[in-house]
Scaffold this active site. Sequence first.
Site, PDB file in Angstrom:
ATOM      1  CB  CYS A 384      31.168  35.169  42.463  1.00 16.76           C
ATOM      2  SG  CYS A 384      30.481  35.277  40.791  1.00 16.76           S
ATOM      3  CG  HIS A 510      33.772  39.243  41.678  1.00 15.94           C
ATOM      4  ND1 HIS A 510      34.569  38.199  42.081  1.00 15.94           N
ATOM      5  CD2 HIS A 510      32.950  38.750  40.726  1.00 15.94           C
ATOM      6  CE1 HIS A 510      34.246  37.115  41.397  1.00 15.94           C
ATOM      7  NE2 HIS A 510      33.273  37.418  40.566  1.00 15.94           N
ATOM      8  CD  GLU A 512      36.357  39.887  44.736  1.00 15.02           C
ATOM      9  OE1 GLU A 512      35.301  40.198  45.329  1.00 15.02           O
ATOM     10  OE2 GLU A 512      36.425  38.940  43.934  1.00 15.02           O
TER      11      GLU A 512
HETATM   12  N1  GLN Z   1      30.917  29.782  38.005  1.00  8.98           N
HETATM   13  C1  GLN Z   1      29.941  30.700  38.464  1.00  8.98           C
HETATM   14  C2  GLN Z   1      29.221  31.399  37.326  1.00  8.98           C
HETATM   15  O1  GLN Z   1      29.690  31.433  36.218  1.00  8.98           O
HETATM   16  C3  GLN Z   1      30.550  31.716  39.429  1.00  8.98           C
HETATM   17  C4  GLN Z   1      31.593  32.599  38.800  1.00  8.98           C
HETATM   18  C5  GLN Z   1      32.480  33.292  39.799  1.00  8.98           C
HETATM   19  O2  GLN Z   1      32.598  32.874  40.964  1.00  8.98           O
HETATM   20  N2  GLN Z   1      33.164  34.334  39.378  1.00  8.98           N
HETATM   21  O3  GLN Z   1      28.159  31.929  37.506  1.00  8.98           O
END
Ligand code: GLN
Length: 550
Positions: A384, A510, A512
């Site tokens: 992410c 994600h 995970e």
């Molecule tokens: N802050 C980033 C976004 O909103 C990544 C979010 C995250 O790592 N879950 O796109």
Amino acid sequence: MTGSTKYIFVTGGVTSSLGKGIISASLAKLLQARGFTVTIQKLDPYINVDPGTLNPYEHGECYVTEDGAETDLDLGHYERFLDVPTSQANNVTTGRIYQNVINKERRGEYLGKTVQVIPHITDEIKRNIQALGRKGIYDFVITEVGGTVGDIESLPYVEAIRQLKWEKGRDCLTIHLTLLPYLRTSGELKTKPTQHSVKELLSLGVQPDVLVCRTEHAMIKGMKDKIALFCNVESRSVIESRDADTIYDVPLMMLEEGLDEVVLSRLGIENYPEADLTQWKDFLRRYKEPKGEVHIGLVGKYVELQDAYKSIKEALEHAGAALETRVRIKWIHSEKLNAKNVAKHLSGLGGILVAPGFGHRGIEGKIEAIRYARENKVPFFGICLGMQCAVIEFGRNVLDLDTANSTEMDPDTAHPVIALMEEQKSVADKGGTMRLGAYPCKLSEGSRSAGIYGKKDISERHRHRYEFNNSFLSQYQKAGMIAAGINPKGKLVEIVEVKDHPWFVGVQFHPEYRSTVAQPHPLFISFVDAALASGDTANATSKASEKEKV
Ligand code: GLN
């Protein structure tokens, strides 16, 4: 099982952090291993509508379900233990209960009645508990009540349990988790706090059926009888829960203590099969008797609090077990990394994982870590925000876009390589408004990711607002950072890979959240495998250990 769904409540006394989530997941695992269908629900007594708006320092990681609910991290344990997806219905907070009741009141559904904690709030709690049972697919619904009995916030939940026990009789059971403190000076475990905690529960009208006593030391003979006598439970219903080496030991420890058998017998269920834990035991053997080890640097800004990266830590451990390798995580604080010290902190590691996150704090350290991994050909996994930082790093250092950034960090950057998604531009509310939950992704032919997944169409869970800015895509692809996974509808870039690198993968989603004991995630397995192959020398060159933090 034929017949009605059975409801099991898990409450906690004496102190918080006794591991109600792990006990609930372990009991569920044992029931599942005996062929029953089980789901676990968490009731959280705080007033936030969901934990999505909570700082990880407050409550650890925010877990995301397939249907896009932002939930308590205990749901991660439930899925990792059971390998069955949870949903919004599996996590309910006081905030959501009140929101539902107030919405109904505004719609006039209470027909002029005064809306009160009893019966309206308690009815809404009961409705949410039984909603899972009404699906007709579960033999057991285990409901874990967050917080500690006696807290003001927990009162309506305990009251709802009291009412449900009264209404459902033998279809309900309450397990109360307590602590037996050990007094070193006298060398004794003390039962008094347990007695007091049960009294507290009794004063609210709930008699626990089973007591699970968390303890550092073995209970001495007669102690179970003593607790049983004072707390109106059978002696066999007093379960010892010793501190474990790993949470994955707890189901077997509970099996040995007979927790599931006591529960089944109290609920009037007889004639059930032996628990089949073959796969679980095989996992534990691989996990506990590794043939080698590898060091992974986890770069994030919440490394003081490892609960903030719970699912990542567990996914690395699942992958390690699959490869019979101990994964040692070196927790690296992104704010403390800079161009000068990055080599010192990262040299010798088998792989570098850059964690998700929000806001600009620690961003430059993450970018330095990625530059180090890319230039020194160390396996790199960006998740992410970690993927977004990889795009920024590549933009700045390979494409010479010197102000490359995400508009989250610098809204006026001349090179917005990561930018706000179109549908996010008009969003004002923070809670529940990100791109959340499972989305499909098409993998590019010949990409590393396609090889790892062994298929072209995948689905993964998301939680973000920003995305790769496609106006830069061809520039990136020409220079060697390719889009290896694309959302078929929105054309959003979901995976980037760097060519001519042993293992460099950044994912917008994600993975995970999808890794379980039964099904470790292929990306994590491949990453740990690459880290092993990269010739991890951390043992020799640094003191990297599970506890070491930069
Ligand atoms: N802050 C980033 C976004 O909103 C990544 C979010 C995250 O790592 N879950 O796109």
